[in-house]
Write an enzyme that holds these catalytic residues in place. Structure first.
Site, mmCIF file in Angstrom:
data_model
loop_
_atom_site.group_PDB
_atom_site.id
_atom_site.type_symbol
_atom_site.label_atom_id
_atom_site.label_comp_id
_atom_site.label_asym_id
_atom_site.label_seq_id
_atom_site.Cartn_x
_atom_site.Cartn_y
_atom_site.Cartn_z
ATOM 1 C CG ASP A 5 -2.318 0.395 0.935
ATOM 2 O OD1 ASP A 5 -2.499 1.458 0.323
ATOM 3 O OD2 ASP A 5 -3.239 -0.351 1.301
ATOM 4 C CG ASP A 42 -4.966 5.662 0.850
ATOM 5 O OD1 ASP A 42 -5.928 4.885 0.946
ATOM 6 O OD2 ASP A 42 -4.875 6.726 1.504
ATOM 7 C CD GLU A 83 -8.865 4.463 -1.737
ATOM 8 O OE1 GLU A 83 -9.819 4.076 -1.044
ATOM 9 O OE2 GLU A 83 -7.849 5.021 -1.253
ATOM 10 C CG HIS A 90 -8.895 -1.510 3.784
ATOM 11 N ND1 HIS A 90 -8.671 -1.613 2.420
ATOM 12 C CD2 HIS A 90 -8.575 -0.226 4.112
ATOM 13 C CE1 HIS A 90 -8.229 -0.452 1.966
ATOM 14 N NE2 HIS A 90 -8.155 0.400 2.974
ATOM 15 C CG ASP A 91 -11.431 1.864 3.312
ATOM 16 O OD1 ASP A 91 -11.108 1.779 4.512
ATOM 17 O OD2 ASP A 91 -10.743 2.457 2.460
#
Length: 553
Positions: free
Chosen positions: A98, A199, A250, A324-325
C-alpha cells in the site's frame, strides 16, 4: 492489446492487523501472514496486497505513516518483512504494498519540522494557509467528519487534512516532496516488491486558490486536481516504468473517462484504478453510507456494465466487492442468513470474477464472512471514521438517533471488514490464543463460518473460489472476452455474455431468494456448464441465488 501478467492475475488482499497473530499480543503481524502463505497459495491466487505495515501512530489503522521505510512494531521488523517477501516469492506469490502519499502522519519527521516555523526547510512539504476572516480558508470537509483544516498555534496558520487531523496532506506542488516520494518508492521496489496499491492517489493535486472567488470557485471535493496527471506521469517516468510491476490507484469520484486518463493503455500513468460508483448504490444523497437505503439490481448492473464496456480495449478494470473500507458483500448484496449465505456468496463471486478485469479477493470473502452483528454499542467500534461519524451525527447534531446509527454501522462500518480472520471454531477463532484479547472483537459466527470448516467441506465457498481461479487460468476468454449485458431491466437476474476468439461464455445469476424462470437461463446451444452453485441444471428455472456459467464447446 499488449498482455501483462497483472491482467491474468488474481489478487488476495490481506489486512495484517486482523489476519493472524503469531506472537500472542492480539494483533496480526507479518509472521502471521507468512504462516498462512500455503493457505493463500491453495486458493489459487497470484498476488498478495498488504494494507499498510509502515511505522505509524495508528490513528487511522496505519494510513497515517510516520516512517515509510520502517515497519510498525505491532507487525514485526524489517527482517520479518524480508522473510515474508522471500518466502512468498519462493511459493510463486507476488507482494504488492500500500502506498499512502496523499498525506503522512503528523508525527512524520517532515511534518514535525514543517510546523516549527514558516521558514523551516520542510514548511512547503505541506499545505499551509492563513486564516480568512478569522476562519478556515474554505469549507472543505474531512472524510472523517468536520473541517479539513486544522489551526496550528505555533505559526498561526491552518494546515490541510482531507482525513484525520493527524494526517496532514502533502504539498505535491513542491518538487522536493515528489522526489522524496519517488526515492522511497524506488527503495521498496529495489527490495523486490511487485507493485503498489495507491491510496486516494487522485487527491494529490489541489487547487492553488483555496479562498473562493468569482473567478475561482472552490470545488467541493479536491479530486482529479489540475496537475494530478503531470505528477503521475512523472512518477511513471522516474519510477514505475523501470520495473515490471503492478499498480492500482484508489480513485474516489472518477468516471470511465477519468479512468482512461489514469489507466488507459497509452496513458503512461497507472495500470488500473479502483472506482467507487458501484459502492454508492445503497447510499443516501445527504448522509451517504450513514443512511443506507434499499439498492436496485438494475442500478448495480448499469454501473458495472458501463465500466466493462467503456474501458474495453482502452484500459483495464479492477474487480472488487470487498476491501478494508467496505462492508462484507454477502451481507450487502447477498443474503447472510444460514439458509442462503453459502449459495449467495458463491453467486456474487461468480458474477464478479467472470467480468473483464483483475479480480480482488478480500480476506474472508473466500469463506463467506459476514458483517458483524454483535457490536451493539459505539464502544465496540474501533474505526476512526465510524466513531467520528457517531460523534457528529448522534452526539453533536442529533441528525440520527443512537439506534439509527448503530443500524447504519451494522450495515456500513469499515469495522465489518476488520474483525479477525476466522480460522477455526476454537476460542478467538485461531486468530490469537485463548486468554489473549484480540485488538477488536471477533464476529460471533466464527464457530460456524471459518477456514477449518470450509476446507473440510468440498461444497464450501472456498472451493468455489478456488475453482474460479483455476478456470481463469484455463480459459483466456474469462480474462480478455468482450462483455455484453443482457436484459438490463430485470430486477432479479444479472445475465451477461463474454466473447473472445470465436468462443462465447454466458453467465446468469438470480439475485433473489425466489425460484424464477427465465428463457435465457437454459443452456445455449453447443455449450457446457463449467460452473454452478447447484448440483444439477434445471434449464430455464433459476433457484434462489443460483448462478450458472456456460461456455461454448
Amino acid at each position: 492489446m499488449n498482455k501483462h501478467w497483472w491482467q491474468e492475475a488474481v489478487v488476495y488482499q490481506v489486512y495484517p492487523r486482523s489476519f493472524q497473530d503469531s506472537n500472542k499480543d492480539g494483533i496480526g503481524d507479518l509472521d502471521g501472514v507468512r504462516q498462512r502463505l500455503d493457505y493463500i497459495k491453495k486458493l489459487g491466487v497470484d498476488v498478495i496486497w498488504l494494507n499498510p505495515i509502515y511505522r505509524s501512530p495508528n490513528d487511522d489503522n496505519g494510513y497515517d505513516i510516520s516512517n515509510y521505510q520502517a515497519i510498525m512494531p505491532d507487525f514485526g521488523t524489517m527482517a520479518d518483512f524480508d522473510a515474508l517477501l522471500k518466502e512468498a516469492h519462493a511459493k510463486g506469490l507476488k507482494i504488492v504494498m500500500d502506498l499512502v502519499v496523499n498525506h503522512t502522519s503528523d508525527e512524520h519527521h517532515w511534518f514535525m519540522e514543517s510546523r516549527k516555523s514558516k521558514d523551516n526547510p520542510y514548511r512547503d512539504y505541506y499545505i499551509w494557509q492563513d486564516p480568512v476572516d478569522g476562519h478556515a480558508p474554505n469549507d472543505w470537509k474531512s472524510s472523517f467528519s468536520g473541517s479539513a483544516w486544522q489551526f496550528d498555534d505555533t505559526t498561526g496558520q491552518y494546515y490541510l487534512h482531507l482525513f484525520s487531523k493527524k494526517q496532514p496532506d502533502l504539498n505535491w506542488r513542491n518538487p522536493k516532496v515528489r522526489n522524496s516520494v519517488f526515492d522511497m518508492m524506488s527503495w521498496w521496489l529495489d527490495k523486490g516488491i511487485d507493485g503498489f496499491r495507491m491510496d486516494v492517489i487522485n487527491l494529490i493535486s489541489k487547487t492553488k486558490e483555496f479562498a473562493p472567488t468569482a473567478e475561482h470557485p472552490v470545488p467541493r471535493q479536491p479530486a482529479n486536481g489540475p496537475h494530478v496527471h503531470e505528477y503521475l506521469e512523472e512518477m511513471n517516468q522516474k519510477v514505475l516504468s523501470k520495473y515490471d510491476i503492478m499498480t492500482v490507484g484508489e480513485t474516489p469520484g472518477v468516471h470511465p473517462d477519468d479512468a482512461l486518463k489514469y489507466a488507459g493503455f497509452n496513458s503512461h500513468e497507472l495500470d488500473m484504478v479502483f472506482q467507487f460508483e458501484h459502492m454508492g448504490v445503497d447510499s443516501d444523497k445527504e448522509l451517504g453510507k450513514w443512511r443506507p437505503h434499499q439498492w436496485q439490481l438494475t442500478n448495480l448492473k448499469r454501473i458495472m456494465s458501463k465500466w466493462q464496456t467503456e474501458l474495453n480495449g482502452k484500459a483495464w478494470n479492477s474487480l472488487y466487492w470487498n476491501n478494508h473500507d467496505q462492508p462484507r458483500v454477502v451481507s450487502r448484496f447477498g443474503n447472510d442468513s444460514p439458509e442462503f449465505r453459502v449459495r449467495s456468496a458463491k453467486m456474487l463471486g461468480a458474477v464478479l470474477h467472470f467480468q473483464q478485469g483483475t479480480p480482488y479477493i478480500y480476506q474472508g470473502e473466500e469463506i463467506g464472512m459476514t458483517n458483524v452483528m454483535n457490536f451493539n454499542s459505539i464502544e465496540d467500534y474501533k474505526d476512526i471514521e465510524s466513531r467520528n461519524a457517531y460523534r457528529d451525527l448522534v452526539e453533536q447534531h442529533q441528525v440520527l438517533t443512537n439506534d439509527q446509527m448503530i443500524a447504519a454501522l451494522h450495515h456500513s462500518s469499515r469495522d465489518n471488514a476488520r474483525t479477525p480472520m476466522q480460522w477455526d471454531d476454537s476460542v478467538n477463532a485461531g486468530f490469537t490464543p485463548e486468554g489473549v484479547d484480540p485488538w477488536i472483537q471477533l464476529n460471533a459466527n466464527y464457530d460456524t463460518v471459518n477456514v477449518k470448516a470450509a476446507l473440510a467441506d468440498p461444497e464450501s465457498v472456498f472451493y468455489f473460489y478456488q475453482k474460479m481461479n483455476t478456470l481463469r487460468k484455463q480459459y483466456p476468454i474469462i480474462t480478455y472476452g468482450d462483455y455484453t449485458l443482457l436484459d438490463p431491466d430485470d430486477e432479479q437476474t444479472w445475465t451477461y455474455t463474454r466473447e473472445f476468439e470465436g468462443q462465447k461464455l454466458t453467465l446468469t445469476a438470480n439475485f433473489s431468494k425466489d425460484t424464477i424462470t427465465r428463457d435465457y437461463a437454459a443452456a445455449p446451444a453447443n455449450t457446457n456448464l463449467i460452473l454452478s452453485n447447484y448440483d444439477d441444471d434445471q434449464g430455464s428455472t433459476l433457484r434462489p441465488y443460483e448462478v450458472k456459467v456456460y461456455l461454448t464447446k
